[in-house]
Design an enzyme around this catalytic site. Structure first.
Site, PDB file in Angstrom:
ATOM      1  CD1 TRP A 158       5.343 -13.210  32.179  1.00  0.00           C
ATOM      2  CD2 TRP A 158       3.107 -13.157  32.046  1.00  0.00           C
ATOM      3  NE1 TRP A 158       4.996 -13.168  30.847  1.00  0.00           N
ATOM      4  CE2 TRP A 158       3.639 -13.136  30.742  1.00  0.00           C
ATOM      5  CE3 TRP A 158       1.721 -13.123  32.209  1.00  0.00           C
ATOM      6  CZ2 TRP A 158       2.823 -13.088  29.595  1.00  0.00           C
ATOM      7  CZ3 TRP A 158       0.912 -13.065  31.082  1.00  0.00           C
ATOM      8  CH2 TRP A 158       1.462 -13.047  29.802  1.00  0.00           C
TER       9      TRP A 158
ATOM     10  CG  ASP B  96       4.462 -18.393  36.331  1.00  0.00           C
ATOM     11  OD1 ASP B  96       4.753 -19.359  35.617  1.00  0.00           O
ATOM     12  OD2 ASP B  96       3.963 -17.330  35.876  1.00  0.00           O
TER      13      ASP B  96
ATOM     14  CE  LYS C 209       5.505 -18.574  28.551  1.00  0.00           C
ATOM     15  NZ  LYS C 209       5.009 -17.994  27.286  1.00  0.00           N
TER      16      LYS C 209
HETATM   17  C1  LIG Z   1       6.078 -16.641  33.282  1.00  0.00           C
HETATM   18  C2  LIG Z   1       4.739 -16.603  32.637  1.00  0.00           C
HETATM   19  N1  LIG Z   1       3.641 -16.719  33.414  1.00  0.00           N
HETATM   20  C3  LIG Z   1       2.419 -16.678  32.880  1.00  0.00           C
HETATM   21  C4  LIG Z   1       2.217 -16.533  31.526  1.00  0.00           C
HETATM   22  C5  LIG Z   1       0.812 -16.512  30.999  1.00  0.00           C
HETATM   23  O1  LIG Z   1       0.542 -17.724  30.403  1.00  0.00           O
HETATM   24  P1  LIG Z   1      -0.861 -18.076  29.694  1.00  0.00           P
HETATM   25  O2  LIG Z   1      -0.866 -17.345  28.404  1.00  0.00           O
HETATM   26  O3  LIG Z   1      -0.790 -19.566  29.540  1.00  0.00           O
HETATM   27  O4  LIG Z   1      -1.958 -17.666  30.591  1.00  0.00           O
HETATM   28  C6  LIG Z   1       3.342 -16.416  30.685  1.00  0.00           C
HETATM   29  C7  LIG Z   1       3.259 -16.288  29.245  1.00  0.00           C
HETATM   30  O5  LIG Z   1       2.722 -16.362  28.381  1.00  0.00           O
HETATM   31  C8  LIG Z   1       4.631 -16.445  31.255  1.00  0.00           C
HETATM   32  O6  LIG Z   1       5.715 -16.337  30.496  1.00  0.00           O
END
Ligand SMILES: Cc1ncc(COP(=O)(O)O)c(C=O)c1O
Length: 251
Positions: free
Chosen positions: A101, A171, A195
């Site tokens: 991520w 994040d 989450k």
């Molecule tokens: C730490 C983290 N950042 C970003 C994301 C991406 O999130 P999204 O699917 O809401 O764009 C995720 C997981 O899905 C994640 O675990």
């Protein structure tokens, strides 16, 4: 009815009492004659829902008045672009890459300016958090970026990096509200809610007011400017209204 033990990282289990309350209110939210899914986001009833959700989150995290709270759309991934679009004034930012991520956020930032990878744990399949006590922070960096809890790899920053005075952006999608957090250590902290907090479709951004300006990368769409959303208290356009309502119940 059977409910499994749901250990999915996300979308993840929600408190049963929240789901039951939402079920009870499904057809008629507190006597207003309709579901939260059916009501105007400009109505007094919905205004109370979103304002209470924000107030409760502020109280849970002791968010000071010089920070804005935004309930946005586009998932955490949209923040990978919104952050550089809004914060890269010098077109330079430092990224600590500790998982997929963070890597995605780092790659996205390269579209908008010079994103420097100042530390990484990719050499050992992201199995550790590098020492971040004395990193080569760029003198002109607009911010230092981390993914605080690496959902896929299970690693977490126990100590925040020494940013040498630069704005920290984090994040926290997969550790949001799982423990107390000192918001004042961050310029911007954000997470997708699916989450730990609510249904997919909402991302919460907590941002220091002084960082929210019209001085964004030229061409930044109106919808992707933080100022658009703070000026309108997250009601610039139709928000993910039902998702925010469920987040409020979890708070
Ligand atoms: C730490 C983290 N950042 C970003 C994301 C991406 O999130 P999204 O699917 O809401 O764009 C995720 C997981 O899905 C994640 O675990």
């Amino acid at each position: 009815m059977s409910r499994v033990y749901n250990f999915s990282a996300g979308p993840a289990v929600l408190p049963e009492e929240v789901l039951k309350e939402a079920a009870d209110e499904m057809l008629d939210y507190r006597g207003c004659g309709m579901s939260v899914m059916e009501m105007s986001h400009r109505s007094k009833v919905y205004d109370d829902i979103i304002k209470t959700a924000e107030a409760d989150l502020r109280s849970l995290l002791s968010i000071p008045d010089d920070y804005e709270v935004m309930f946005l759309q586009g998932g955490a991934s949209q923040q990978f672009a919104m952050i550089p679009m809004n914060l890269m004034k010098n077109k330079v930012a430092d990224y600590i890459v500790t998982g997929q991520w963070a890597k995605k956020a780092y790659q996205e930032a390269q579209i908008y300016g010079k994103a420097n990878k100042i530390a990484s744990s990719e050499d050992k399949t992201f199995s550790y958090i590098p020492d971040c006590s004395d990193l080569p922070i760029s003198p002109d960096a607009d911010y230092v970026y981390i993914c605080e809890n690496n959902t896929i790899y299970g690693t977490k920053f126990k100590t925040l990096p020494n940013t040498k005075g630069k704005t920290l952006v984090s994040d926290v999608s997969s550790c949001f509200l799982s423990e107390p957090m000192d918001v004042t250590k961050y310029g911007l902290v954000y997470g997708g809610v699916q989450k730990n907090i609510g249904p997919a479709g909402v991302v919460i951004v907590i941002m220091k007011k002084e960082l929210i300006t019209e001085d964004v990368i030229p061409g930044t769409p109106t919808m992707l400017k933080y100022k658009t959303h703070t000026d309108a208290h997250s009601l610039y356009n139709t928000p993910p209204a039902y998702g925010i309502y469920i987040c409020g119940k979890v708070f």
